[in-house]
Design an enzyme around this catalytic site. Structure first.
Site, mmCIF file in Angstrom:
data_model
loop_
_atom_site.group_PDB
_atom_site.id
_atom_site.type_symbol
_atom_site.label_atom_id
_atom_site.label_comp_id
_atom_site.label_asym_id
_atom_site.label_seq_id
_atom_site.Cartn_x
_atom_site.Cartn_y
_atom_site.Cartn_z
ATOM 1 N N LYS A 1 -1.677 -1.806 7.567
ATOM 2 C CA LYS A 1 -3.099 -1.627 7.832
ATOM 3 C C LYS A 1 -3.551 -2.605 8.909
ATOM 4 O O LYS A 1 -3.195 -3.777 8.895
ATOM 5 C CB LYS A 1 -3.903 -1.847 6.555
ATOM 6 C CG LYS A 1 -5.379 -1.514 6.692
ATOM 7 C CD LYS A 1 -6.098 -1.642 5.374
ATOM 8 C CE LYS A 1 -7.571 -1.264 5.524
ATOM 9 N NZ LYS A 1 -8.297 -1.380 4.226
ATOM 10 N N HIS B 1 -2.107 2.662 -5.848
ATOM 11 C CA HIS B 1 -2.738 1.394 -5.467
ATOM 12 C C HIS B 1 -2.902 0.466 -6.670
ATOM 13 O O HIS B 1 -3.030 -0.753 -6.507
ATOM 14 C CB HIS B 1 -4.093 1.659 -4.811
ATOM 15 C CG HIS B 1 -4.506 0.578 -3.852
ATOM 16 N ND1 HIS B 1 -3.885 0.392 -2.627
ATOM 17 C CD2 HIS B 1 -5.462 -0.381 -3.938
ATOM 18 C CE1 HIS B 1 -4.448 -0.628 -1.996
ATOM 19 N NE2 HIS B 1 -5.401 -1.120 -2.780
ATOM 20 N N ARG C 1 0.862 -1.171 0.000
ATOM 21 C CA ARG C 1 0.000 0.000 0.000
ATOM 22 C C ARG C 1 0.905 1.229 0.000
ATOM 23 O O ARG C 1 2.034 1.187 0.492
ATOM 24 C CB ARG C 1 -0.891 0.016 1.238
ATOM 25 C CG ARG C 1 -1.809 -1.194 1.378
ATOM 26 C CD ARG C 1 -2.594 -1.135 2.684
ATOM 27 N NE ARG C 1 -3.499 -2.271 2.823
ATOM 28 C CZ ARG C 1 -3.198 -3.415 3.432
ATOM 29 N NH1 ARG C 1 -1.987 -3.571 3.967
ATOM 30 N NH2 ARG C 1 -4.080 -4.393 3.517
#
Length: 292
Positions: free
Chosen positions: A158, A223, A133
């Site tokens: 994340k 992304h 990411r």
């Protein structure tokens, strides 16, 4: 700062919500209170419904944007204000399922060649080569490179989770060339402010600039390189479970969506129609147009 705002901040910190989530929730609750010009603890379920209608009809926000606002209100009323409402009484909009547009290997190569800055090109290469990411790529440190084990350490990705991802030999060579040119010390990709990493905005702007220069018609964001990584890995024969671990997905179902876009895997499957014997009585038809 009002006591209610402080209590909500404390509740989010106790639960260790991500900084971006905390910021987004506070922003949404502030907008909600501003819409009614009243404190949220004075409002009820009808007010929430009216606000969701306003976001949907008047502002025309997407289901994803409304979901963020709804998540913030659910947290506020269920956790901070401890209202005894059923969670379903604050409805979450259903998000449409959309498959990402995936770059081919040739398009990835052409796009990366269009990046004119060595730092920007290397961070985008890293995002593709390791499936990161953008938030994970910008927070890489020089010490996260382990050339002995050929891994990159992703610190607090994340969901506040650490993980290791692959470090390919080609990426290692690119990182060594980059290090010799830039000589980063702490952050692998330092920003303009001393002691701070490159910002997400700077990477996104570099991506947009390279996209324009490349002339590729498909939409491209940082992304997009992560999507390309997962799809190309799957098309190369890597199993879904391994890709899940590399991407840091909590659910295998999230990773499995790439099965829908891995064309060399899905479209190479033989159709049962091809296995049928020749249909008797069928006659040769005229040749189709050349463009068919």
């Amino acid at each position: 700062m009002t006591p209610l705002r402080q209590r909500m901040i404390d509740d989010m910190r106790i639960r260790n919500l991500a900084d971006n989530t905390q910021s987004a929730y506070l922003q949404q609750v502030t907008a909600y209170a501003g819409y009614f010009h009243r404190s949220p603890d004075e409002l009820d379920q009808e007010a929430i419904r009216a606000y969701q209608v306003y976001l949907t009809k008047t502002r025309g926000l997407s289901p994803s944007s409304i979901s963020v606002a709804t998540g913030a209100l659910r947290f506020l009323y269920k956790v901070t204000l401890k209202r005894d409402w059923a969670i379903d009484e604050i409805p979450m909009p259903k998000r449409p399922f959309k498959l990402p547009v995936v770059l081919s290997r040739e398009e990835v190569m052409h796009f990366l060649a269009s990046v004119d800055s060595i730092k920007h090109r290397t961070i985008l290469m890293t995002a593709y080569a390791a499936g990161l990411r953008v938030s994970e790529a910008i927070h890489l440190k020089v010490s996260d490179i382990d050339s002995q084990r050929m891994t990159l350490r992703v610190d607090q990705g994340k969901g506040r989770k650490d993980r290791y991802v692959m470090l390919s030999q080609r990426l290692l060579d690119e990182l060594r060339t980059y290090w010799k040119a830039v000589r980063p010390t702490l952050w692998l990709f330092p920003g303009d402010l001393i002691g701070q990493p490159i910002t997400r905005c700077a990477v996104e702007m570099a991506c947009q600039k390279a996209h324009r220069a490349s002339g590729i018609s498909k939409p491209i964001t940082p992304h997009s390189l992560r999507h390309a990584f997962a799809t190309h890995m799957l098309e190369s024969g890597t199993d879904v479970r391994t890709i899940q671990l590399l991407l840091g997905h909590r659910s295998l179902a999230t990773t499995s969506r790439y099965l829908k876009i891995a064309t060399s895997t899905v479209c190479a499957t033989t159709s049962p129609f091809d296995c049928l014997p020749q249909i008797e009585g069928s006659k040769a038809s005229p040749a189709p147009p050349a463009h068919f």
